[in-house]
Design an enzyme around this catalytic site. Sequence first.
Site, mmCIF file in Angstrom:
data_model
loop_
_atom_site.group_PDB
_atom_site.id
_atom_site.type_symbol
_atom_site.label_atom_id
_atom_site.label_comp_id
_atom_site.label_asym_id
_atom_site.label_seq_id
_atom_site.Cartn_x
_atom_site.Cartn_y
_atom_site.Cartn_z
ATOM 1 C CG ASN B 148 -2.336 -0.268 0.899
ATOM 2 O OD1 ASN B 148 -2.735 -0.122 -0.248
ATOM 3 N ND2 ASN B 148 -3.123 -0.655 1.893
ATOM 4 C CG HIS B 153 -4.592 3.475 -0.188
ATOM 5 N ND1 HIS B 153 -4.753 2.620 0.867
ATOM 6 C CD2 HIS B 153 -3.951 4.566 0.317
ATOM 7 C CE1 HIS B 153 -4.235 3.153 1.958
ATOM 8 N NE2 HIS B 153 -3.735 4.349 1.654
ATOM 9 C CD GLU B 183 -3.481 -6.380 6.137
ATOM 10 O OE1 GLU B 183 -4.459 -5.607 6.208
ATOM 11 O OE2 GLU B 183 -2.413 -6.209 6.744
#
Lengths: 124, 267
Positions: B148, B153, B183
């Site tokens: 990320n 993102h 996640e």
Amino acid sequence: MNDLSIPGTQSTPAIAADTNAGVLRMSGESYPENAYELFAPVFEWVEAFLAETDRPLLIELELLYLNTSSIKTVMDVFDLLESAHQRQRDVAVRWYFDQQNERIGELAEEFREDCTFPFHVIGK
Amino acid sequence: MKPDELLALQARIQPLLDDPEHAGHPLREVLGEVWQLLEEHVERLDRLTHLSDSFQAMARDRERGMGQRYERQLRRINRVVRISDHYQRMLRDLNTQLEEASYRDMLTGVDNRRALMSRLQQEVQRSQRQSTGFVVAMVDIDRFKQINDAYGHEIGDLALIEVARALGADLREYDACGRWGGEEFLLLLPFTSLADAHGILQRKLEAIRALEIPGLALTGQHLSISAGLAEHRPGEPLTLTLSRADGALYEAKRQGRDRIACAAEPQ
């Protein structure tokens, strides 16, 4: 005759009647505990407007959900308009709906059946 | 008596009554009274007939009016019912949509945590009834925060979507795969031994390594996941199974990621 200004709630529509302009507006949800109580002033206002003036009357609606007693009351108001229309009065309804929610439009069309006065169902 | 007959009779009787020759005759007086009575009766009969006719007409009109009103009301009720049904149908459909949405993870389209919890609870009950276990796999994308941070993102979201797709692919009808949060994903594998589940997850690990995420591929990096497996034993609280799977996942991470660890049997 007085103007109407009834703020909406989660279960009742906002109602505003402007005597000078000859416009009645109702918008929002309508599943009140007592539809007759809620709509009595509306009914009286429409009756008085048709009796006491000879100006055009426009009803603008943006109603979402209507419970059964609200459906009946709205039909009663349309009946007033219909008989006024038969007496050559200038009356009209504009029913607005969000085009994302087509079914509200279909329902407005169902209300329009049997009405011979100008009744516009407008997606926006 | 018909008017013609009455008039004919009158034409015969009136001259007789008017004739002075018959004055004082006893029959003349009686005839006069009979004639007058008859006239009165005929007149009364006329009035009665007229009244009765008007009543009948009125009743008929009223009945017709009521009939029309009744028809109108009936039509009105039918319309109200139809419109009301339409509104209710609309609400029910909205409810269904809402329910579906409430069980789905918006980004990846797989089941969300609420749906997984509901499935897990069903499985716990089934396991209790049938005395058979099931395997829970807690899966986590390795070094997701770094992806990320390094690629943004959007790439992170893409990674989540692709991992969800790979994890959910080729599962059996009764398996479940969903996003547990962030996640982290969860696989629910009923009717499966820990060893078989290990095999399934091993293939998932390979599939994830083979994923090509734009951006990541450019730098020669690939995605990987770690998985912790725990087998639910009939009667074991669900929270314990989940925390054992969590513990195993932690162990897989500790051992260097991109691998599977199995939780020991509960004491």
